[in-house]
Design a protein around this motif. Structure first.
Motif, PDB file in Angstrom:
ATOM      1  N   TYR B  39      -3.330  28.259   9.785  1.00  0.00           N
ATOM      2  CA  TYR B  39      -3.728  29.617  10.137  1.00  0.00           C
ATOM      3  C   TYR B  39      -2.558  30.556   9.891  1.00  0.00           C
ATOM      4  O   TYR B  39      -1.516  30.439  10.539  1.00  0.00           O
ATOM      5  CB  TYR B  39      -4.191  29.683  11.600  1.00  0.00           C
ATOM      6  CG  TYR B  39      -5.240  28.644  11.871  1.00  0.00           C
ATOM      7  CD1 TYR B  39      -6.494  28.733  11.268  1.00  0.00           C
ATOM      8  CD2 TYR B  39      -4.980  27.549  12.682  1.00  0.00           C
ATOM      9  CE1 TYR B  39      -7.457  27.759  11.477  1.00  0.00           C
ATOM     10  CE2 TYR B  39      -5.937  26.581  12.894  1.00  0.00           C
ATOM     11  CZ  TYR B  39      -7.166  26.681  12.292  1.00  0.00           C
ATOM     12  OH  TYR B  39      -8.109  25.716  12.494  1.00  0.00           O
ATOM     13  N   HIS B  42      -2.588  36.762  10.996  1.00  0.00           N
ATOM     14  CA  HIS B  42      -3.941  37.332  10.867  1.00  0.00           C
ATOM     15  C   HIS B  42      -3.941  38.645  10.089  1.00  0.00           C
ATOM     16  O   HIS B  42      -4.772  38.873   9.199  1.00  0.00           O
ATOM     17  CB  HIS B  42      -4.533  37.542  12.265  1.00  0.00           C
ATOM     18  CG  HIS B  42      -5.949  37.999  12.236  1.00  0.00           C
ATOM     19  ND1 HIS B  42      -6.956  37.225  11.692  1.00  0.00           N
ATOM     20  CD2 HIS B  42      -6.528  39.146  12.653  1.00  0.00           C
ATOM     21  CE1 HIS B  42      -8.109  37.885  11.793  1.00  0.00           C
ATOM     22  NE2 HIS B  42      -7.880  39.055  12.372  1.00  0.00           N
ATOM     23  N   SER B  92      -8.978  33.447   6.284  1.00  0.00           N
ATOM     24  CA  SER B  92      -9.725  32.669   7.271  1.00  0.00           C
ATOM     25  C   SER B  92     -10.931  32.059   6.582  1.00  0.00           C
ATOM     26  O   SER B  92     -11.658  32.744   5.868  1.00  0.00           O
ATOM     27  CB  SER B  92     -10.192  33.569   8.410  1.00  0.00           C
ATOM     28  OG  SER B  92     -11.208  32.888   9.124  1.00  0.00           O
ATOM     29  N   HIS B 164      -9.294  31.500  16.525  1.00  0.00           N
ATOM     30  CA  HIS B 164      -9.330  32.956  16.417  1.00  0.00           C
ATOM     31  C   HIS B 164     -10.497  33.590  17.159  1.00  0.00           C
ATOM     32  O   HIS B 164     -10.986  34.652  16.755  1.00  0.00           O
ATOM     33  CB  HIS B 164      -9.356  33.391  14.924  1.00  0.00           C
ATOM     34  CG  HIS B 164      -8.005  33.287  14.277  1.00  0.00           C
ATOM     35  ND1 HIS B 164      -7.831  33.035  12.931  1.00  0.00           N
ATOM     36  CD2 HIS B 164      -6.748  33.405  14.776  1.00  0.00           C
ATOM     37  CE1 HIS B 164      -6.537  32.993  12.649  1.00  0.00           C
ATOM     38  NE2 HIS B 164      -5.871  33.203  13.748  1.00  0.00           N
ATOM     39  N   GLU B 167      -9.702  37.138  17.975  1.00  0.00           N
ATOM     40  CA  GLU B 167      -9.761  38.118  16.899  1.00  0.00           C
ATOM     41  C   GLU B 167     -11.192  38.346  16.405  1.00  0.00           C
ATOM     42  O   GLU B 167     -11.482  39.364  15.778  1.00  0.00           O
ATOM     43  CB  GLU B 167      -8.900  37.660  15.708  1.00  0.00           C
ATOM     44  CG  GLU B 167      -7.393  37.743  15.928  1.00  0.00           C
ATOM     45  CD  GLU B 167      -6.839  36.596  16.777  1.00  0.00           C
ATOM     46  OE1 GLU B 167      -7.617  35.686  17.149  1.00  0.00           O
ATOM     47  OE2 GLU B 167      -5.637  36.613  17.090  1.00  0.00           O
TER      48      GLU B 167
END
Lengths: 401, 409, 401, 409
Positions: B39, B42, B92, B164, B167
């Motif tokens: 990951y 972001h 992602s 996530h 998010e």
């Protein structure tokens, strides 16, 4: 051949173990470790006053109980089992080991302080550009009249942020890679109140302990800061480092006992596909291999501990054998404990994640497996192994036609 | 037989390289290089997605009519490989590479129209609600209760390992609509608005200190039936279809080769027992062994690619590749940690670019880093990468699959 | 990227495979290998006359079919699958590879003889006191007028007892470990009819092949015995050895395909505790790991084969990568095939025992895993990997802040 | 805690050393050193047994009244360890270390009187008839039919892995006297005269070429009931009792340490990539790793010994030690083969002292050996040692035992 603890040693084990069970929980100890204080001073004080483990292995003349290698092993293993972050090995094994060997009134005073819980000692030896544990030292101490002038940078000085004293290894003669020419200096230390010529960067380590990088810029030290003989720190460091290595091996045994027990318990309880995951043969065999690594580790820790009093080469070889064995086991058991716990093993929710981090760090402490493999190889006679003491192998004439 | 790209592929590769050179800013590369897990940072990841979207390359695997590129299998591989080598942040996978394919295959026109363009722009950002505390490897045993109530399904239970979730504004999830003798039946695939009342996200702190995974609690959460993908009770069909996209989809060898290059470069400057660490025979041979495993993995990927290019089913190759690349990746993190030396024991997430917030860590005020950034990455990457052999079907499960499907045992 | 055989290559594979299935059985081939003859000359003749594999990869001007690395791979893999002991790699790959590169009328004549099945070639390179595959050569050839005088001892000269020609690597200049200064000589040879100045000790190898130690005592060779340029044998040896290494990698793939298939079949059939042993998860996972090793091996053999035409460093690195991979797989698959067959796997009753021995020997041939690991490490650029050709990794700027 | 021998033990050790120095001839040592498996040259082994018998040390583990020594556990360990280090040939375990204990525990007075002294002198030499072609790991499923016929049991079937069946004049065997629901019941432990009509021994040729193992066929072989040990149908009790003597009985570390010493000595004289092989860092570290495992095994053995000395049951320690020592032993044979180099590929059993005849091998007339004898031993030892993880309960079975008995899984 005797693998039983004496009555006193058994008593010591159960004292430490029951104290930690009652007073040392994972949650508060992590919180303290991650706070700006970084540890639990009240626990340390209890170590001194309630269960006496800070004095247990110190000489009687400084207020200690005169315990030896087995006592150290017993204590370190129990501390490992409870994942204690307080600086036992660096202060009581390594620090005191150096001070005891160096002798002198200053060292004696610090030893008394260790026994009573007032003093904590950190050893500054590794440098940013030196091979870890290789005694490669560029930091220099030069004579200036009655004083010494210390200059250089140390890195990953374990437990320095909590220490009241630093032991600094500096070069007083010879070239950078020369094993001789090193000297040991004792400095008062307080990470929160530093003189201008000492710069300290403190940081947490991956296993919730603390360490620091320390820069000395022409620091003037009084003559009596020198511990032992100038240029001969190696003769103090070698045995003390071996003792510390044996102690972290014992600590690793304690760590592994805990994560292994947790893993087996989890495998019996956790169900997938309608049955406990511990009923799957592939996982059973994995856990058997963890058990084997643990049993090997226990034996290796005994080997190191019980050979600490032998001649230097035998001692060093046994300690290296133990560290290689423990490093391998720590990796195998740590990683598989996580794997068998699945995702939960990767979190900080369960003990296993925290223990795993310490098991990872401990592999690199006091020389990683390769360092000790090479040292062991160097110490093994090329033609045939010398006797490793009474119980070691005696090589017959091995030549055949 | 040959190991060469076709001239057309070479041309494509050059096009990709040029694009990457022109568009990958140093900041974006930094996010790729200092990532501590699969990951990536972001924000950098979403920025890169937007740059790709403008070039028309954000979702190359989608059908052309929805914005895909119509690339060959080789082109997909080349694009992914070159992006990795250049140090681009990873996108992602949840939206573009996963749920979008379910929507395209099983979704209604309304669903397609609403979600697909928004997934591309990042306006809709998905997380995945599959695993539950009691359903990990045995996914089909999932129990999240979904009660039929008119136009809605009313869900109660919890999902775990929700990457996530903090998010994300949408989740795709598997819920239990019917309980029957066969656990794969009675599961429904739904899209859940994360702002729905009754949802609570609780971050899970990983050993690395990072909070990327979460547990998501559902308390009487109402999901309109128009957000069901496929048929009610037939969600397993959708999930199985998606599984193909999750496993072994993209090339792993490039990323691993880059990591090994970085280790080699670092070891050339680290002290070894006798000169640079890289010249230590023990270290050099360990590095060589891992590089060799990478070289071989690369060929395995090409063989898989060749099969895909011929329109063949990858079969069990995805299980095989998953095992090989996750175990190799873990071994690489071990060598990196070893190369990092004592500084690898310092906990310094502030020198890295993790995929989410870090719990319980206050960076030093002066931003001090002991050693270099890659040394700070090493332990965190080692910890996080343990997930490789656990997630997306643990390697034990993959071995079970291979034993049955490939060896007929 | 193309991993499909051409129509001709597929045809070649099925020709070889069906010939061996019909005409090459384990029992008679072992008997022949253990007899004083040591092989099956009629099979060799059939290789030349019936299926044409001795000429398949030879240049057209010597009567060959002009095949390349892929054809060699196809043939070697099939020979491996049938455990053929006849000297294909040493004669057709290594021997012919050296002769082809050396050129000249003498070499050409031998190549014609290889194509037609008349000639078999053995390379004498390793010596009793030299590191295997290290090109460490003490055997010397010195000029004496028009002649060369050859002196020295070679060991483990593979297939020498069956050979009609020897290729001898001798030092014509430089020190013993000097990679330059080596020359290649072609000698007529008949192990059963030797001149007084050549002494041969023939022996069987553990995998039922034959080899010899050969002593040359001031053997006088005519000027034309020198193949290629004096002092530059390295430029012939390097690529030819790499080709031979790639060929034994392909052979190993064939061997492993057979023992793996046998093992899975046995696990399905053999019952203990009321169920097939293949139903036990621990054994299933072991077999999956064997499968993985096999798939890796296939890929590695492709890598070596398809890089043989690349620049020397790329070629050598790919070949070393393959040999390391194959050696590891050969050991893992060989040992576990035996383990899963239980006691029967240790006997000569089943094929697995015979294949296991070849899988053991092949690990050491043309450089063992450590030799190739070190070579690979040396060939890898220290900073970042160079492009390994078009499909290899291209390293971006890897430095980060 | 300590790792020292007691003064009494040291004295005993010196006594053993003196005895070994005085009695181990170079020929006998040669048999120990050039052995290619756990089975040493039969003749040398029997000669050594006779020398030990005269000293009263041939069967130290027997009760004193039958000729045993009454030694402590330490003394047994010391004796075994010193004998190994000095290079003494191993005695066949079948008689003295196995069946004799069954006879002592379960035998009649006549059986004891007849067999025990003759086992000591070698007049009676036993082989073991346990495994059958269809009953390996699952020993209790054995099927050798034994029909009750008056004073005899009449046996038909076959036994396999019968070590030294060719040299033996007696066999101890498990036969099926009754078939019932529980396979462990209905088995009988018998002693079989190998000269009985209907017995046919067929050697099995191992990969090493050695013929030590055999398959023994029984066709209506009559076994007098007086040669049953214990009760008819209760042979499993006897077998289980003996199993304790088979597993982990004697110290393995000494033998392995000697082998490693030999490898080190050899490697000091073999060429490596850069000077002696022993100075090659890769080789040196592999050797160090194996030596370390040996050092640790030695301590594990001492811990086991300490438990035995206290009169405790070894528990699962025998399974643990069996796994550790067989796997270490195999890894040592791998390093030996590596050290042997190209000469390790030469098949030269004539330079070794195998435990039985070699099939299909004609030694060269001039006795030539390429390289040295230890190099000829290396491959044969590697092949034969594969048995370590298969025999006496495969290591897979041992892991099953540990999972159940030690971990409670």
């Amino acid at each position: 051949m005797d693998f039983t603890l004496s009555a006193e040693q058994s008593e010591l084990r159960s004292t430490v173990s029951s104290f930690l069970r009652k007073r040392y929980e994972l949650e508060p100890s992590r919180s303290a470790a991650r706070s700006s204080i970084g540890w639990q001073p009240e626990i340390w004080q209890a170590f001194a006053e309630e269960i006496g483990i800070l004095a247990a292995t110190l000489p009687e003349e400084v207020g200690g109980d005169g315990g030896g290698a087995v006592e150290t092993m017993v204590i370190a293993e129990e501390l490992g089992r409870a994942l204690v972050v307080e600086p036992f090995v660096s202060t009581v094994v390594l620090g005191a080991g150096l001070l005891r060997r160096a002798g002198g009134s200053k060292a004696r005073a610090v030893l008394e302080g260790i026994a009573s819980g007032r003093e904590r000692v950190a050893l500054a030896i590794d440098e940013p550009d030196s091979y870890p544990s290789g005694y490669e030292v560029a930091t220099s101490a030069t004579r200036a009249g009655d004083e010494w002038v210390l200059t250089g940078t140390k890195t990953m000085v374990g437990d320095a942020p909590l220490a009241t004293r630093l032991l600094v290894v500096a070069r007083t003669s010879g070239e950078r890679r020369d094993p001789a020419g090193l000297s040991l200096f004792l400095l008062d230390f307080d990470a929160s109140d530093l003189p201008a010529d000492v710069k300290v960067h403190s940081y947490r380590t991956i296993d919730d302990r603390w360490a620091a990088d320390i820069e000395f810029r022409d620091v003037r030290l009084p003559a009596e800061a020198l511990l032992g003989e100038a240029d001969h720190a190696g003769s103090l460091l070698d045995p003390a480092m071996d003792e510390a290595t044996a102690a972290v091996c014992a600590e690793a045994v304690g760590l592994m006992r805990k994560v292994f027990a947790d893993t087996v318990a989890y495998a019996k309880e956790r169900r997938q596909f309608g049955q406990p995951i511990g009923s799957f043969q592939a996982l059973q065999h994995r856990m058997v291999d963890m058990h084997i690594e643990l049993e090997r580790s226990v034996s290796a820790a005994y080997l190191a501990t019980l050979r600490l009093g032998d001649a230097p080469d035998q001692r060093a070889r046994a300690v290296s054998a133990a560290k290689v064995t423990l490093s391998r086991a720590a990796k195998f058991i740590g990683e598989n404990a996580v794997q068998l716990h699945g995702g939960m093993g990767m979190t900080q929710e369960l003990a296993v994640g925290h223990f795993f981090k310490r098991l990872t760090a401990i592999q690199a402490e006091y020389g990683d497996a390769d360092f000790h493999r090479v040292r062991y190889a160097r110490l093994s006679d090329h033609r045939s192994r010398a006797a490793t003491g009474e119980a070691g192998v005696r090589s017959g004439a091995v030549a055949v036609g | 037989m040959d190991l060469q790209y076709s001239p057309a592929d070479e041309e494509f590769r050059d096009e990709v390289r040029t694009f990457l050179e022109e568009n990958l800013t140093p900041e974006l590369r930094r996010a790729g290089r200092l990532a501590t897990s699969v990951y990536h940072d972001h924000e950098a990841s979403m920025k890169w997605q937007e740059i790709l979207r403008r070039r028309g390359w954000a979702a190359p695997g989608w059908p052309v009519e929805h914005g895909g590129c119509g690339w060959t299998a080789s082109q997909h591989y080349i694009f992914s490989r070159e992006s990795t080598i250049a140090g681009a942040p990873a996108l992602s996978p949840m939206g573009i590479k996963m749920v979008a394919h379910a929507i395209i295959k099983f979704g209604t026109e309304e669903q397609k129209e609403y979600f697909l363009p928004r997934i591309l722009t990042g306006e809709v950002f998905f997380c995945q609600g599959y695993s539950e505390p009691e359903s990990g490897s045995d996914l089909a045993s999932l129990a999240m209760q979904a009660v039929d109530d008119g136009d809605d399904l009313v869900c109660t239970g919890s999902k775990i390992w929700t990457t996530h979730a903090g998010e994300a504004n949408w989740m795709f999830a598997l819920v239990r609509t019917t309980r029957g003798p066969k656990k794969q039946q009675g599961i429904t695939f739904v899209l859940v608005d994360m702002k729905s009342p009754g949802i609570e996200v609780q971050p899970l702190v990983m050993t690395s200190g990072e909070q990327i995974q979460n547990q998501v609690f559902f308390d009487q959460v109402r999901i309109p039936k128009k957000n069901v993908i496929g048929q009610i009770d037939d969600g397993w069909t959708v999930a199985k279809y998606l599984l193909e996209f999750e496993r072994g989809g993209s090339p792993a060898s490039a990323k691993l080769q880059v990591q090994l290059d970085e280790i080699a470069q670092a070891a050339a400057n680290r002290p070894g027992p006798n000169g640079p660490l890289l010249d230590d025979p023990l270290f050099a041979v360990k590095l060589a062994d891992l590089r060799i495993r990478c070289d071989v993995l690369e060929v395995l990927e090409y063989r898989n690619l060749a099969r895909l290019s011929e329109g063949k089913n990858p079969g069990t190759a995805s299980s095989l590749l998953k095992i090989i690349n996750t175990e190799l990746s873990q071994d690489i993190t071990v060598l990196a940690l070893e190369a990092a030396g004592p500084q690898g024991l310092a906990y310094q997430p502030h020198a890295t670019m993790p995929g989410g917030p870090v719990h319980d860590h206050s960076p030093p005020q002066d931003g001090y880093v002991s050693g270099e950034a890659w040394q700070a990455v090493a332990p965190l990457h080692y910890f996080n990468d343990r997930a490789g052999t656990i997630y997306a079907g643990s390697n034990e499960i993959q071995r079970n699959i291979l034993a049955k499907a490939e060896l007929g045992l």
